[in-house]
Design an enzyme around this catalytic site. Sequence first.
Site, PDB file in Angstrom:
ATOM      1  CG  ASP A 187      -2.016  -1.046   1.119  1.00 17.32           C
ATOM      2  OD1 ASP A 187      -2.682  -1.099   0.084  1.00 17.32           O
ATOM      3  OD2 ASP A 187      -2.170  -1.822   2.077  1.00 17.32           O
ATOM      4  CG  ASP A 232      -7.119  -4.195  -2.368  1.00 19.76           C
ATOM      5  OD1 ASP A 232      -7.475  -5.200  -3.014  1.00 19.76           O
ATOM      6  OD2 ASP A 232      -7.529  -3.954  -1.225  1.00 19.76           O
TER       7      ASP A 232
HETATM    8  N1  GLY Z   1      -6.924  -2.044   0.530  1.00 21.96           N
HETATM    9  C1  GLY Z   1      -7.599  -2.564   1.638  1.00 21.96           C
HETATM   10  C2  GLY Z   1      -9.054  -2.318   1.589  1.00 21.96           C
HETATM   11  O1  GLY Z   1      -9.561  -1.835   0.586  1.00 21.96           O
HETATM   12  O2  GLY Z   1      -9.705  -2.612   2.565  1.00 21.96           O
END
Ligand code: GLY
Length: 374
Positions: free
Chosen positions: A87, A148
């Site tokens: 992330d 994601d």
């Molecule tokens: N990227 C983690 C979520 O969307 O919860």
Amino acid sequence: MWKHAIEDAMMKIRNNVERFGDRFPHVSENGKYELNNNEDWTNGFWSGMLWLSYEYSGDEFYREAARRTVESFKRRMEQHIVLDHHDIGFLYTLSSQAQWIVERNEEAKQLTLQAADVLMRRWREKGEYIQAWGLPDNAQHGGRMIIDCLLNLPLLFWAYEQTGNERYREIAIKQADQSRRYLVRGDDSSYHTFVFNTETGEPLGGATHQGYTNGSTWARGQAWGVYGFTLAYRYTRNPLYLDTAKRMANYFLEQLPEDHVAYWDFNAPVDVNTYRDSSASAIVAAGLIELIGHLDDSDPDRAEYEEKLKLSMTSLVDNYSTIGEDDAEGLLKHGSYYVRGGVAPDDYMIWGDYYYLEALMRMDKGIKGYWYEL
Ligand code: GLY
């Protein structure tokens, strides 16, 4: 209507700066944001909201608060605090890269390039994917890629543009291609994650982390796909990415209930108690604005996307926002983080607030956010 929603949001953001001090909001419990010292995956969204508020208003109050968050991200990088995950783009695109875009601050640019290098270290040659979580030998997540991550690829594309180093772009393209191949299914729905054998690189199968079942379509995963492939298209002009973004958008929009805001998983049984994920709809709204910008007037989907965007944003403002609740900390109610795990199934999500604000500001003033430079 959008202006009123933005003004209401900025009033709450101002109150939150006073409330939160140097801490960062994540998700809420009983209407109050859980705060941390910049050690979660979500901290960039708060920084991004402050940069957007500054750009929209020119008010130094927001700029000073936004700058303080970037100082915090600098310390986080220096001390490598909770950075062993994919992330990194969510964290640094919306904080230091935003500062670079808004102010041309050289130190912020260098910090963002460091962040891109941290993300690059997650590339696994065997299997060819960016590992979602943990270190390579992590027993549970060693071989896992995740949808994601598409929103973290703009950091790599941007780093290529700034440095000319092709390796950033190559890895971003390979990850986008692998995401198309393994995470997007034939009916345009998606897996949340996909697992590879870490020793041989053999693809093993799709699995969920936050969705209803391994084979279901988690609404937010689908949303990350819509916006993520659109951004991959912006950087590469590869029409396959645009096509994938459109197909995923069509699937998402076809699943929506009457009020045009998604349930948390498109395969979860629906009754009066089924949770929504307003954050997934906010992500898709921001993504649709970007997507529409890449379509000719003659594109048959364009008018429909414009219509659906309006319906969805109107519903978010009218039925999900905290407009009129002046003491509320969040902007959007009824997001869900991790329903099966019982974590914030019906609460504020800071990324929901971020994408809602990004979408509003894009619609009202054409402020585009920080995923790319013009
Ligand atoms: N990227 C983690 C979520 O969307 O919860």
